[in-house]
Design a protein around this motif. Structure first.
Motif, PDB file in Angstrom:
ATOM      1  N   ILE A 540     137.066  35.616  43.606  1.00  0.00           N
ATOM      2  CA  ILE A 540     135.634  35.772  43.335  1.00  0.00           C
ATOM      3  C   ILE A 540     135.416  36.414  41.973  1.00  0.00           C
ATOM      4  O   ILE A 540     134.605  35.936  41.161  1.00  0.00           O
ATOM      5  N   ARG A 541     136.129  37.508  41.719  1.00  0.00           N
ATOM      6  CA  ARG A 541     135.946  38.205  40.441  1.00  0.00           C
ATOM      7  C   ARG A 541     136.254  37.293  39.261  1.00  0.00           C
ATOM      8  O   ARG A 541     135.504  37.222  38.285  1.00  0.00           O
ATOM      9  N   ASN A 542     137.364  36.562  39.321  1.00  0.00           N
ATOM     10  CA  ASN A 542     137.767  35.730  38.197  1.00  0.00           C
ATOM     11  C   ASN A 542     136.930  34.461  38.081  1.00  0.00           C
ATOM     12  O   ASN A 542     136.702  33.959  36.973  1.00  0.00           O
ATOM     13  N   THR A 543     136.451  33.931  39.205  1.00  0.00           N
ATOM     14  CA  THR A 543     135.536  32.787  39.130  1.00  0.00           C
ATOM     15  C   THR A 543     134.246  33.184  38.429  1.00  0.00           C
ATOM     16  O   THR A 543     133.750  32.474  37.544  1.00  0.00           O
ATOM     17  N   MET A 544     133.694  34.316  38.826  1.00  0.00           N
ATOM     18  CA  MET A 544     132.449  34.777  38.211  1.00  0.00           C
ATOM     19  C   MET A 544     132.623  35.018  36.716  1.00  0.00           C
ATOM     20  O   MET A 544     131.729  34.729  35.909  1.00  0.00           O
ATOM     21  N   ARG A 545     133.779  35.525  36.326  1.00  0.00           N
ATOM     22  CA  ARG A 545     133.981  35.845  34.912  1.00  0.00           C
ATOM     23  C   ARG A 545     134.273  34.595  34.087  1.00  0.00           C
ATOM     24  O   ARG A 545     133.736  34.434  32.982  1.00  0.00           O
ATOM     25  N   HIS A 546     135.140  33.699  34.595  1.00  0.00           N
ATOM     26  CA  HIS A 546     135.480  32.495  33.845  1.00  0.00           C
ATOM     27  C   HIS A 546     134.272  31.576  33.690  1.00  0.00           C
ATOM     28  O   HIS A 546     133.972  31.099  32.592  1.00  0.00           O
ATOM     29  N   VAL A 547     133.602  31.307  34.799  1.00  0.00           N
ATOM     30  CA  VAL A 547     132.462  30.397  34.760  1.00  0.00           C
ATOM     31  C   VAL A 547     131.245  31.085  34.149  1.00  0.00           C
ATOM     32  O   VAL A 547     130.486  30.475  33.386  1.00  0.00           O
ATOM     33  N   GLY A 548     131.076  32.368  34.486  1.00  0.00           N
ATOM     34  CA  GLY A 548     129.893  33.086  34.026  1.00  0.00           C
ATOM     35  C   GLY A 548     129.773  33.163  32.520  1.00  0.00           C
ATOM     36  O   GLY A 548     128.672  33.039  31.967  1.00  0.00           O
ATOM     37  N   LYS A 549     130.895  33.359  31.813  1.00  0.00           N
ATOM     38  CA  LYS A 549     130.803  33.511  30.359  1.00  0.00           C
ATOM     39  C   LYS A 549     130.400  32.208  29.664  1.00  0.00           C
ATOM     40  O   LYS A 549     129.965  32.232  28.506  1.00  0.00           O
ATOM     41  N   SER A 550     130.532  31.056  30.352  1.00  0.00           N
ATOM     42  CA  SER A 550     130.143  29.771  29.763  1.00  0.00           C
ATOM     43  C   SER A 550     128.881  29.201  30.398  1.00  0.00           C
ATOM     44  O   SER A 550     128.478  28.086  30.070  1.00  0.00           O
ATOM     45  N   TRP A 551     128.269  29.961  31.308  1.00  0.00           N
ATOM     46  CA  TRP A 551     127.199  29.374  32.114  1.00  0.00           C
ATOM     47  C   TRP A 551     125.996  28.939  31.280  1.00  0.00           C
ATOM     48  O   TRP A 551     125.386  27.892  31.534  1.00  0.00           O
ATOM     49  N   VAL A 552     125.653  29.709  30.279  1.00  0.00           N
ATOM     50  CA  VAL A 552     124.485  29.362  29.469  1.00  0.00           C
ATOM     51  C   VAL A 552     124.648  27.975  28.862  1.00  0.00           C
ATOM     52  O   VAL A 552     123.679  27.220  28.720  1.00  0.00           O
ATOM     53  N   ASP A 553     125.896  27.596  28.532  1.00  0.00           N
ATOM     54  CA  ASP A 553     126.152  26.311  27.886  1.00  0.00           C
ATOM     55  C   ASP A 553     126.338  25.159  28.871  1.00  0.00           C
ATOM     56  O   ASP A 553     126.249  23.997  28.471  1.00  0.00           O
ATOM     57  N   ILE A 554     126.622  25.474  30.152  1.00  0.00           N
ATOM     58  CA  ILE A 554     126.897  24.396  31.108  1.00  0.00           C
ATOM     59  C   ILE A 554     125.850  24.303  32.215  1.00  0.00           C
ATOM     60  O   ILE A 554     125.960  23.476  33.111  1.00  0.00           O
ATOM     61  N   GLU A 555     124.814  25.134  32.151  1.00  0.00           N
ATOM     62  CA  GLU A 555     123.877  25.193  33.283  1.00  0.00           C
ATOM     63  C   GLU A 555     123.124  23.880  33.491  1.00  0.00           C
ATOM     64  O   GLU A 555     122.686  23.583  34.604  1.00  0.00           O
ATOM     65  N   GLN A 556     122.983  23.071  32.440  1.00  0.00           N
ATOM     66  CA  GLN A 556     122.263  21.815  32.601  1.00  0.00           C
ATOM     67  C   GLN A 556     122.981  20.853  33.537  1.00  0.00           C
ATOM     68  O   GLN A 556     122.358  19.961  34.118  1.00  0.00           O
ATOM     69  N   ALA A 557     124.313  21.032  33.692  1.00  0.00           N
ATOM     70  CA  ALA A 557     125.061  20.167  34.611  1.00  0.00           C
ATOM     71  C   ALA A 557     124.755  20.488  36.067  1.00  0.00           C
ATOM     72  O   ALA A 557     125.052  19.683  36.961  1.00  0.00           O
ATOM     73  N   GLU A 558     124.182  21.685  36.318  1.00  0.00           N
ATOM     74  CA  GLU A 558     123.789  22.119  37.668  1.00  0.00           C
ATOM     75  C   GLU A 558     124.957  22.085  38.651  1.00  0.00           C
ATOM     76  O   GLU A 558     124.776  21.816  39.843  1.00  0.00           O
ATOM     77  N   ALA A 559     126.162  22.339  38.157  1.00  0.00           N
ATOM     78  CA  ALA A 559     127.348  22.291  39.010  1.00  0.00           C
ATOM     79  C   ALA A 559     127.333  23.423  40.035  1.00  0.00           C
ATOM     80  O   ALA A 559     126.819  24.517  39.783  1.00  0.00           O
TER      81      ALA A 559
END
Length: 729
Positions: A540-559
């Motif tokens: 959980i911790r590493n998922t939130m950190r890996h995905v979270g730091k790029s979320w602003v750039d990938i949020e349009q994919a709505e994954a």
């Protein structure tokens, strides 16, 4: 300065230990760099008389040797500080007329000085920490000395309680605050001290908040909390509308896990907490931890694990150096939980004390007995061959059989399973021998309980358990050194225009050869030995950190990222708070996180699952019920489990094109799911024919190697970045 280092050491705690390290010694002394005695353990006039003119010769390994008055022999070794180098000498004096093996062989003498140096070095380092803190907190130098005067080596529960009460009082007094609170929920420990000079309003409400929301925050993140700013965004979540200033620090165990917190509170116009206050409170939490984790078990008065392990180290050393054999027993009370459930924990605790008394009465004075925790005891049989150890274990088992538990109209028999492992010159270490005894004990329980099992290297059952123990070590190492890796497997919508892409987050372990190991290699052992909450936290911790730091750039994919949770995590203290904190600190919207819980885990922990799911769904998270259809009560639990997806068990999906029963099950699951407005996911999809049939049935998502294999999470993020860029173009 170097002279002062040794003069400030407290050697009282080593007055019994050092003579054991140097058996047969007449006199032990510690000299500073100016050759002045700063500590000794006996009369020194006769020993030192005329010794000044005696020249030291080389005994080997940097040890000096000389003969002084009355035929006595002296040995000395340099005491070193990491900062100042050599700062003095430790001197051991022997009567040369008495045969002492250490006085004739450099190797044992070297080991003895090495062991003694470790203790003194630790004391020096502790003293160094104290000095550094004193520099940083010069305005409270006197109070800091008083803090360190608090006794933190205790043997009995009452003594420990008194020490903790004094510690909490000192926190309120020295920091000049209104309230100090120490809470360790798992140990039912809650102490507070109110400073009447700085009264706070409604202290009961304050203590309640510290014991709940603040405690959850500190426990989940294992870090301090400081609230000084009135506009701090965290204040409302942790402290509601309270305006007091707060400083809370975690009390941690030897493994770095939070076991409680120590907090101080001042009125909003009173004390503003500084880094100096944080340093001071950190010192106090370390002292609290030492008091809580003493060398003795409060229930039985026996040694605990930390007190027992040095005895094992000594036994292993004598086995190697003197070719002796010892044995270790691992004693486990059978089905203690039955007694606790039927009669109560009070009777269970009483039984543990009676078992401890029975064990004592069946052992020699030279044997060492400890309570490892719960229903487990350990016995070190000194100078004992394996056959003799087996006989003693049978005697212990028979004695425990004679105990009964009687309450009201119930009478329950008592039994124990015992594992026996030998300590020989070939034994690799104390961890290995403790694991061997535990494995043998577990084998005895698996074979029907109430029996003794010897650890044998050629026993296939024991070998399998040994391999699991080895995997546990690797899992713990991976958690400690961050060696796990995150991969993701696509969960593709069959109607792509209607549903967003999903990705299941998977954990992998890379071995020393660089090979990626699948979870099937290490997760079963982690499940068996209750490590899954730690593994789930890492994911959980590493998922939130890996995905979270790029979320602003990938949020349009709505994954949507799907994270697996074990049943152990659902019942783990502090896990709910941990997940909440991680989610709120990340940039990922809650709706883009889906937690996957197996049907078996959800049903087995139904109450905990419902609490967890309700809290997370309130934040916006989704839930998927994994392996659906494998259980017997699948459809009935759908009415109470608030899930968004049903993940159809792969055993049905694999055979859907060849087996009518499997096809019927998948069709039935889809019909029920769509009636309840739930989405369906089919896993283990292996070919185009299966995809076509699932599309016809109405399945919403498919997953499997035919759809896409797991790849490192960064590759998925890069794919989503490309999709988002294309959508923006």
């Amino acid at each position: 300065m170097m002279k002062g280092l040794l003069q400030t050491l407290s050697m009282s705690k080593y007055e019994r230990l050092l003579p054991r390290i140097f058996p047969g010694t007449e006199w032990l002394a510690l000299y500073d760099a100016t050759n002045q005695v700063v500590w000794h353990n006996g009369k020194r006039d006769d020993i030192e008389a005329g010794s000044e003119t005696r020249v030291w010769s080389d005994f080997g390994f940097g040890i000096g040797k000389r003969q002084i008055t009355n035929g006595q022999l002296q040995f000395r070794s340099s005491i070193r500080s990491r900062e100042f180098g050599s700062i003095g000498w430790l001197v051991a004096t022997y009567d040369a007329n008495i045969s002492v093996p250490m006085a004739t062989a450099p190797e044992p003498m070297r080991n003895a000085f090495a062991d003694a140096s470790v203790f003194i070095q630790e004391e020096l380092e502790l003293q160094g920490e104290c000095n550094q803190l004193a520099i940083e907190l010069t305005e409270r130098y006197e109070e800091l000395n008083l803090v360190y005067a608090t006794k933190d080596k205790v043997e009995y529960l009452e003594e420990g309680q008194e020490a903790l009460v004094r510690l909490v009082h000192n926190c309120a007094d020295y920091l000049d605050v209104g309230l100090a609170v120490l809470v360790c929920r798992d140990r039912n420990l809650s102490l507070s001290s109110i400073n009447s000079s700085h009264p706070t309003n409604d202290t009961d409400d304050l203590i309640e908040r510290i014991s709940t929301t603040v405690y959850d925050r500190v426990e989940s993140q294992v870090t301090y909390v400081i609230l000084n700013d009135r506009d701090d965004g965290e204040r409302q979540r942790l402290f509601g509308d309270r305006s007091e200033n707060l400083l809370a620090y975690p009390v941690v165990d030897d493994h770095g896990s939070a076991i409680g917190l120590l907090a101080v509170i001042s009125n909003k116009d009173g004390h503003i907490f500084s880094n100096g206050d944080r340093n001071l409170l950190e010192v106090m939490t370390k002292k609290a931890s030492r008091i809580i984790y003493t060398h003795h078990d409060s229930l039985t008065g026996l040694m605990n694990r930390s007190g027992f392990e040095p005895s094992l180290v000594t036994a292993l050393s004598s086995a190697r150096k003197q070719n002796q054999q010892h044995c270790l027993l691992h004693v486990d009370i059978d089905q203690l939980h039955v007694i606790n459930d039927l009669i109560g924990h009070q009777e269970g605790d009483a039984l543990i004390r009676r078992v401890a008394k029975s064990l004592r009465s069946n052992l020699r004075d030279s044997d060492v007995l400890a309570r490892l925790g719960g229903d487990e005891f350990a016995v070190l049989l000194s100078g004992c061959a394996i056959d003799r150890a087996h006989s003693i274990a049978e005697k212990i088992r028979a004695a425990i059989n004679e105990l009964t538990v009687i309450s009201a109209n119930r009478q329950l028999d008592v039994s124990a399973s015992i594992g026996v492992a030998a300590i020989t010159p070939e034994t690799e270490g104390i961890v290995g021998v403790m694991a061997a005894a535990e494995i043998a004990c577990q084998s005895a329980k698996d074979s029907g309980r109430d029996r003794v099992q010897l650890f044998e290297n050629d026993n296939t059952t024991l070998i399998r358990r040994t391999e699991e123990i080895e995997w546990i070590g690797r899992v713990q190492e991976a958690l400690r050194e961050d060696l796990f890796e995150l991969h993701c497997q696509p969960v593709t919508p069959l109607v792509s225009s209607r549903n967003a892409p999903h990705f299941e987050v998977l954990i992998r372990l890379r071995n020393k050869d660089g090979e990626i190991l699948p979870p099937g290699d290490f997760l079963p052992a982690a499940e068996r030995y209750q490590l899954m909450p730690q593994v789930d936290r890492w994911v959980i911790r590493n998922t939130m950190r890996h995905v979270g730091k790029s979320w602003v750039d990938i949020e349009q994919a709505e994954a949507v990222f799907c994270i697996n949770l074990s049943g152990q995590s659902l019942t783990n203290t502090g896990f709910l708070a941990f997940v909440t904190d991680e989610l709120q600190q990340s940039q990922i919207p809650a709706k883009n996180i889906c937690f996957e819980i197996t049907e078996t885990a959800a049903i087995s922990n139904i109450d905990e699952a419902l609490v967890f799911m309700a809290k997370m769904r309130k934040l916006g998270c989704r839930f998927s019920l994994d392996d659906f259809g494998a259980g017997l009560s699948s459809f009935g639990y759908l009415k109470v489990l608030p899930v968004d997806y049903l993940k159809i068990d792969g055993s049905f999906v694999r055979e859907i094109t060849t087996d009518k029963v499997s096809l019927s099950m998948v069709e039935a699951i889809c019909q029920i799911a769509h009636t309840m407005k739930l989405s369906t996911v089919a896993e283990f999809v292996g070919d185009e024919e299966t995809v076509d049939l699932l599309t016809h049935i109405g399945v919403d998502y498919v997953q499997g190697y035919y759809i896409g294999k797991p790849v490192p999470v960064q590759e998925i993020i890069e794919q989503l970045l490309a999709v988002s860029s294309a959508a923006s173009a």
